[in-house]
Design a protein around this motif. Sequence first.
Motif, mmCIF file in Angstrom:
data_model
loop_
_atom_site.group_PDB
_atom_site.id
_atom_site.type_symbol
_atom_site.label_atom_id
_atom_site.label_comp_id
_atom_site.label_asym_id
_atom_site.label_seq_id
_atom_site.Cartn_x
_atom_site.Cartn_y
_atom_site.Cartn_z
ATOM 1 N N GLY A 88 -8.383 -4.073 -12.407
ATOM 2 C CA GLY A 88 -7.976 -4.712 -13.650
ATOM 3 C C GLY A 88 -6.463 -4.739 -13.767
ATOM 4 N N GLU A 89 -5.992 -4.663 -15.008
ATOM 5 C CA GLU A 89 -4.555 -4.734 -15.270
ATOM 6 C C GLU A 89 -3.891 -3.361 -15.287
ATOM 7 O OE1 GLU A 89 -4.325 -6.756 -18.979
ATOM 8 O OE2 GLU A 89 -4.711 -8.739 -18.107
ATOM 9 N N PHE A 104 -7.812 5.663 -2.878
ATOM 10 C CA PHE A 104 -7.967 5.155 -4.242
ATOM 11 C C PHE A 104 -8.538 3.742 -4.242
ATOM 12 C CE2 PHE A 104 -4.557 8.283 -4.229
ATOM 13 C CZ PHE A 104 -5.027 9.168 -5.197
ATOM 14 N N GLU A 105 -8.170 2.945 -3.253
ATOM 15 C CA GLU A 105 -8.708 1.593 -3.168
ATOM 16 C C GLU A 105 -10.213 1.627 -2.928
ATOM 17 O OE1 GLU A 105 -4.900 -0.983 -1.498
ATOM 18 O OE2 GLU A 105 -6.275 -0.037 -0.054
ATOM 19 N N ASP A 111 -8.312 -4.576 -5.511
ATOM 20 C CA ASP A 111 -7.486 -5.391 -6.402
ATOM 21 C C ASP A 111 -6.711 -4.548 -7.410
ATOM 22 O OD1 ASP A 111 -8.237 -7.751 -5.194
ATOM 23 O OD2 ASP A 111 -9.975 -8.038 -6.514
ATOM 24 N N THR A 112 -6.836 -3.229 -7.317
ATOM 25 C CA THR A 112 -6.149 -2.330 -8.243
ATOM 26 C C THR A 112 -4.700 -2.132 -7.815
ATOM 27 O OG1 THR A 112 -8.242 -1.121 -8.505
ATOM 28 C CG2 THR A 112 -6.231 -0.048 -9.332
ATOM 29 N N PRO A 113 -3.730 -2.363 -8.708
ATOM 30 C CA PRO A 113 -2.343 -2.035 -8.358
ATOM 31 C C PRO A 113 -2.170 -0.518 -8.325
ATOM 32 C CG PRO A 113 -2.475 -2.804 -10.634
ATOM 33 C CD PRO A 113 -3.841 -2.971 -10.048
ATOM 34 N N ILE A 114 -1.776 0.015 -7.163
ATOM 35 C CA ILE A 114 -1.705 1.465 -6.973
ATOM 36 C C ILE A 114 -0.340 1.851 -6.422
ATOM 37 C CG2 ILE A 114 -2.691 3.440 -5.746
ATOM 38 C CD1 ILE A 114 -5.316 1.793 -5.543
ATOM 39 N N VAL A 138 0.856 -4.342 -6.076
ATOM 40 C CA VAL A 138 1.941 -3.858 -6.937
ATOM 41 C C VAL A 138 3.095 -4.857 -6.953
ATOM 42 C CG1 VAL A 138 3.745 -2.089 -7.117
ATOM 43 C CG2 VAL A 138 1.360 -1.425 -6.744
ATOM 44 N N GLN A 139 3.499 -5.258 -8.141
ATOM 45 C CA GLN A 139 4.622 -6.165 -8.332
ATOM 46 C C GLN A 139 5.862 -5.376 -8.757
ATOM 47 O OE1 GLN A 139 4.039 -9.360 -7.462
ATOM 48 N NE2 GLN A 139 1.929 -8.701 -7.032
ATOM 49 N N SER A 140 6.977 -6.067 -8.843
ATOM 50 C CA SER A 140 8.236 -5.390 -9.173
ATOM 51 C C SER A 140 8.180 -4.718 -10.535
ATOM 52 C CB SER A 140 9.402 -6.380 -9.124
ATOM 53 O OG SER A 140 9.216 -7.441 -10.050
#
Length: 271
Positions: A88-89, A104-105, A111-114, A138-140
Motif C-alpha cells: 500500500g502507501e 520483508f518483501e 510492492d511495499t516501499p521498504i 522507494v522514492q526520494s
Amino acid sequence: MNMTDVAKRGLVLLGCGKMGSAMLEGWLRTGLPASSVWVIDPNPSDWLKDQGVHIGEGLPDNPAVAIIAVKPQMMSEALPDVEKLGNGETLVVSIAAGTPIRTFEEVLGEDTPIVRAMPNTPAAIGRGITAMVGNGQVQSDHLDLAEALLLSVGEVVRLSKEDQMDAVTAISGSGPAYVFHLIESLAAAGLAQGLSAELAMQLAKATVAGAGDLAEQSDENPAQLRKNVTSPNGTTQAALEVLMDNKTGFPSLLRKAVTAAANRSRELANE
C-alpha cells in the motif's frame, strides 16, 4: 511525504526496546503528537505507558510509516502484526540487524516501499550513525521521510545498494564494541603500569571520548591529528611503532576484525 503526513496519518512502531524508545523519545521531543503514534510491544515499559501513545490498540488503516524495531529472532512472530500494511502507501522502515529487504518483501509484498536501516548503539544517547537503503518501490520522498525520522538518534547516511550494508554493519554497527574493548584494554594497560583500576578506567574513558569528539569536530583529518600528538623520538612515537606495525598492529587486526564481522553479516542474511 513528510512529518506533517506522519502526524495526520499516523506512525506504527513495532517493538519499543532501547532503540525504539530512543527514536520515539526523539520524535515526541521534536513535535510529533503522541496521539499519532501506535506502538506494538508485548512488554511495554512504564516509560512508554506514560507517553500518551496508543499501545496495543487497533492500527490505523493507512499510516504514513511503520517502523520495524524488533530483534531479528522475533521477526517471524512480530511481522504478521503489520502484514496488512503491505502493498500500500505505508512506508516500512526496518532497523532490524541482519534482516535483508527480501525478508520483508516476502511477508509484506514486493510492492511495499521498504527502507532498511542500520543504526548503532550510541543512538541511545542521540550520538548514533545510521546507514539506510531502499528497495525499488522507494522514492526520494520516502528516503527524505526515513532520514527525518532516523535523524532523531544521530547522523544518517544513504547507501547506493543493499550489499554495502554488510560493510556498514562491520564498521559502525559492530564498531562501538571495538571501541569499548579499546577502553578496556587501555585501562588494563594502565593498571599494569601501576595505576589504580578506577583511575586507569577514568583516564581511558575520557581519553577515547575526548579524542573521538576532537576527530569529529576538527577540520584536520585523523592522520594529521595523530601527527600533531607525535613528537619525534617521544613517548607517542614509541607506542605508535607498536600499534602501527603492519603485521601485528592496528592495521592488520582491524582489517581481520572487520572482515570477520562483514562475512558473518553475509552469512546471517542467508540463514
